[in-house]
Design an enzyme around this catalytic site. Sequence first.
Site, PDB file in Angstrom:
ATOM      1  N   GLU A 139       0.860  -1.207   0.139  1.00 54.14           N
ATOM      2  CA  GLU A 139       0.068  -0.119  -0.107  1.00 54.14           C
ATOM      3  C   GLU A 139       0.745   1.293   0.058  1.00 54.14           C
ATOM      4  O   GLU A 139       2.006   1.198   0.606  1.00 54.14           O
ATOM      5  CB  GLU A 139      -0.860   0.171   1.462  1.00 54.14           C
ATOM      6  CG  GLU A 139      -2.043  -0.904   0.914  1.00 54.14           C
ATOM      7  CD  GLU A 139      -2.901  -0.943   2.193  1.00 54.14           C
ATOM      8  OE1 GLU A 139      -2.353  -0.439   3.389  1.00 54.14           O
ATOM      9  OE2 GLU A 139      -3.783  -1.660   2.319  1.00 54.14           O
ATOM     10  N   CYS A 152       3.457   8.377   1.862  1.00 56.12           N
ATOM     11  CA  CYS A 152       3.835   7.174   2.745  1.00 56.12           C
ATOM     12  C   CYS A 152       4.062   5.766   1.769  1.00 56.12           C
ATOM     13  O   CYS A 152       3.318   5.341   1.391  1.00 56.12           O
ATOM     14  CB  CYS A 152       2.829   6.903   3.817  1.00 56.12           C
ATOM     15  SG  CYS A 152       3.603   5.612   4.971  1.00 56.12           S
ATOM     16  N   CYS A 159       7.058  -7.609   6.083  1.00 53.57           N
ATOM     17  CA  CYS A 159       8.550  -7.188   6.834  1.00 53.57           C
ATOM     18  C   CYS A 159       9.353  -8.241   7.367  1.00 53.57           C
ATOM     19  O   CYS A 159       8.958  -9.468   7.696  1.00 53.57           O
ATOM     20  CB  CYS A 159       8.065  -6.196   7.953  1.00 53.57           C
ATOM     21  SG  CYS A 159       9.259  -5.387   8.846  1.00 53.57           S
ATOM     22  N   CYS A 163       7.725  -6.734  15.068  1.00 51.62           N
ATOM     23  CA  CYS A 163       7.482  -6.108  16.349  1.00 51.62           C
ATOM     24  C   CYS A 163       6.015  -6.299  16.591  1.00 51.62           C
ATOM     25  O   CYS A 163       5.237  -6.817  15.781  1.00 51.62           O
ATOM     26  CB  CYS A 163       7.425  -4.843  15.680  1.00 51.62           C
ATOM     27  SG  CYS A 163       9.002  -4.062  15.134  1.00 51.62           S
ATOM     28  N   CYS A 166       2.658  -4.112  15.774  1.00 51.61           N
ATOM     29  CA  CYS A 166       2.560  -4.021  14.267  1.00 51.61           C
ATOM     30  C   CYS A 166       2.048  -5.230  13.501  1.00 51.61           C
ATOM     31  O   CYS A 166       2.475  -6.280  13.457  1.00 51.61           O
ATOM     32  CB  CYS A 166       4.044  -3.550  13.699  1.00 51.61           C
ATOM     33  SG  CYS A 166       3.874  -3.335  11.697  1.00 51.61           S
ATOM     34  N   CYS A 391       2.291   5.747   9.443  1.00 54.88           N
ATOM     35  CA  CYS A 391       1.509   4.970   8.837  1.00 54.88           C
ATOM     36  C   CYS A 391       2.110   3.352   8.646  1.00 54.88           C
ATOM     37  O   CYS A 391       1.738   2.625   7.798  1.00 54.88           O
ATOM     38  CB  CYS A 391       1.320   5.417   7.547  1.00 54.88           C
ATOM     39  SG  CYS A 391       2.549   6.026   6.622  1.00 54.88           S
TER      40      CYS A 391
HETATM   41  N1  SAH Z   1       9.782  -0.700   9.571  1.00 54.88           N
HETATM   42  C1  SAH Z   1       9.992   0.752   9.750  1.00 54.88           C
HETATM   43  C2  SAH Z   1       8.986   1.677   8.913  1.00 54.88           C
HETATM   44  C3  SAH Z   1       7.553   1.213   8.831  1.00 54.88           C
HETATM   45  S1  SAH Z   1       6.770   1.403  10.292  1.00 54.88           S
HETATM   46  C4  SAH Z   1       9.991   1.108  11.281  1.00 54.88           C
HETATM   47  O1  SAH Z   1       9.586   0.316  11.975  1.00 54.88           O
HETATM   48  O2  SAH Z   1      10.412   2.275  11.656  1.00 54.88           O
HETATM   49  C5  SAH Z   1       6.450   3.186  10.364  1.00 54.88           C
HETATM   50  C6  SAH Z   1       6.071   3.346  12.008  1.00 54.88           C
HETATM   51  O3  SAH Z   1       4.567   3.041  12.234  1.00 54.88           O
HETATM   52  C7  SAH Z   1       6.966   2.744  12.947  1.00 54.88           C
HETATM   53  O4  SAH Z   1       7.411   3.882  13.688  1.00 54.88           O
HETATM   54  C8  SAH Z   1       6.404   1.585  13.391  1.00 54.88           C
HETATM   55  O5  SAH Z   1       6.775   1.309  14.801  1.00 54.88           O
HETATM   56  C9  SAH Z   1       4.668   2.327  13.740  1.00 54.88           C
HETATM   57  N2  SAH Z   1       3.851   1.457  13.828  1.00 54.88           N
HETATM   58  C10 SAH Z   1       3.580   0.192  13.244  1.00 54.88           C
HETATM   59  N3  SAH Z   1       2.394  -0.392  13.768  1.00 54.88           N
HETATM   60  C11 SAH Z   1       1.757   0.438  14.370  1.00 54.88           C
HETATM   61  C12 SAH Z   1       0.378   0.282  15.031  1.00 54.88           C
HETATM   62  N4  SAH Z   1      -0.460  -0.753  15.028  1.00 54.88           N
HETATM   63  N5  SAH Z   1       0.272   1.561  15.658  1.00 54.88           N
HETATM   64  C13 SAH Z   1       0.819   2.724  15.431  1.00 54.88           C
HETATM   65  N6  SAH Z   1       1.975   2.646  14.782  1.00 54.88           N
HETATM   66  C14 SAH Z   1       2.430   1.646  14.451  1.00 54.88           C
HETATM   67 FE1  SF4 Z   2       8.406  -4.402  10.491  1.00 53.25          FE
HETATM   68 FE2  SF4 Z   2       6.156  -3.067  11.538  1.00 53.25          FE
HETATM   69 FE3  SF4 Z   2       8.547  -3.562  12.978  1.00 53.25          FE
HETATM   70 FE4  SF4 Z   2       8.500  -1.467  11.041  1.00 53.25          FE
HETATM   71  S1  SF4 Z   2       7.187  -1.672  13.104  1.00 53.25           S
HETATM   72  S2  SF4 Z   2      10.069  -3.135  11.461  1.00 53.25           S
HETATM   73  S3  SF4 Z   2       7.167  -2.451   9.494  1.00 53.25           S
HETATM   74  S4  SF4 Z   2       7.233  -5.293  11.941  1.00 53.25           S
END
Ligand code: SAH
Ligand code: SF4
Length: 416
Positions: A139, A152, A159, A163, A166, A391
């Site tokens: 997306e 974005c 990924c 995390c 996420c 995002c």
């Molecule tokens: N992988 C990279 C970039 C993509 S995620 C990273 O982790 O930085 C972009 C941001 O969205 C990151 O700060 C991530 O921790 C946050 N994020 C992921 N899932 C989320 C959620 N469910 N609610 C709020 N922020 C979230």
């Molecule tokens: Fe991957 Fe989501 Fe962790 Fe970013 S926050 S590194 S997209 S698992």
Amino acid sequence: MNPVSAETNSTPDTMNAHVAAGANAPLEKIALETYVPPAKPSLVGLSRAEIAEQLGAIGVAPAQRKMRVQQLWHWIYVRGAKSFEEMTSISKEMRAQLDQYLTVARPEVVAEQVSNDGTRKWLLRLPSGDSIEKAHEVECVYIPETDRGTLCVSSQVGCTLNCSFCHTGTQRLVRNLTAGEIVGQIMVARDRLNDWADRVTPTGSRLVTNVVMMGMGEPLYNFEAVRDALLIVADNEGIGISRRRITLSTSGVVPNIIRTGDEIGVMLAISLHAVRDELRNELVPLNRKYPIAELLQACRDYPGSSNARRITFEYVMLKGVNDSLDDAKLLVKMLKGIPAKINLIPFNPWPGTRYECSDWDQIEKFSEYIFNAGYSSPVRTPRGRDILAACGQLKSETEKLSVRERQALRAMAMTD
Ligand code: SAH
Ligand code: SF4
């Protein structure tokens, strides 16, 4: 084809019984290598040297190549041409020759959603090279604001990392996007928004002014493609979005942080989310490989950071997990000496998650503490509607963006 091995790279010695359940999550997945380039390659995402090589391969004389590359670059990245046919400054014969072997194709748009606040989301289908696999989809979201428009962008299907808060991290499938598929997202947005330069708007309408690598995926686990793509996006003879308006967000792949500064030179955002290793191990399992102290040292050493070019620290607000005032205090303390901004992200829940978003009044208390400690307040209205967000919460489904998602996205677009 590599199987996706969830076990690889997890280090058994970190798996002790005292660590909370989430910290036992596998650390990394392995990317599939199922990308099969199309029979006719697209020039989108290639460097000038690579375009020249392609021209050589189809028999364009060496003396002509440099000029042809310049023409193609202009048509592709300034005018947004979708076919060679449109490139009227190139001779008819040459256009036919190009068309026989090459394309200027971008990813296929399979769905577009437009919200009443102007937010647009595109679902893009990418070749999976394997009919058994589900189609590879990512997306890309456009968030308009009065003084900017932020796109974005995703770096991977799924990924590499896991995390625990996420949704993307729960997907098993991982494929690195190619540089063309990353640049292609900006091309698609400009196509759909009518944002290319033409006779009426010779410098373009400039709707997409900023890019954040905050969609699906961990950009620093796809370093070369992300670097090559962002260098094209920043090229001022083409798309021309300056490095100061491009932000790369990472969960903390320490060895590639310095490389990001040296080889790409864009703004950096760090997904910190916790101030103690024990909790960060659970939220961002990569912390077991690169703990907080090493991550912060890489930030201190980040080339080009200054008070005018601050590093953004993202902090997702999880109720009862990381949102106490003690956490806020420690956060401020540990960022001392780093030119930093703090973005508080309201947690965006997804089905099956064990986390909840912090209460608004707790977010406000947390934010107030940070503000009083001298960080420009991430909360810009009393109700906290404009808390800066990212995002990474994108879902790979054709769902509409919820009000919560859109608020978070709009707020995120207010970085800088
Ligand atoms: N992988 C990279 C970039 C993509 S995620 C990273 O982790 O930085 C972009 C941001 O969205 C990151 O700060 C991530 O921790 C946050 N994020 C992921 N899932 C989320 C959620 N469910 N609610 C709020 N922020 C979230
Ligand atoms: Fe991957 Fe989501 Fe962790 Fe970013 S926050 S590194 S997209 S698992």
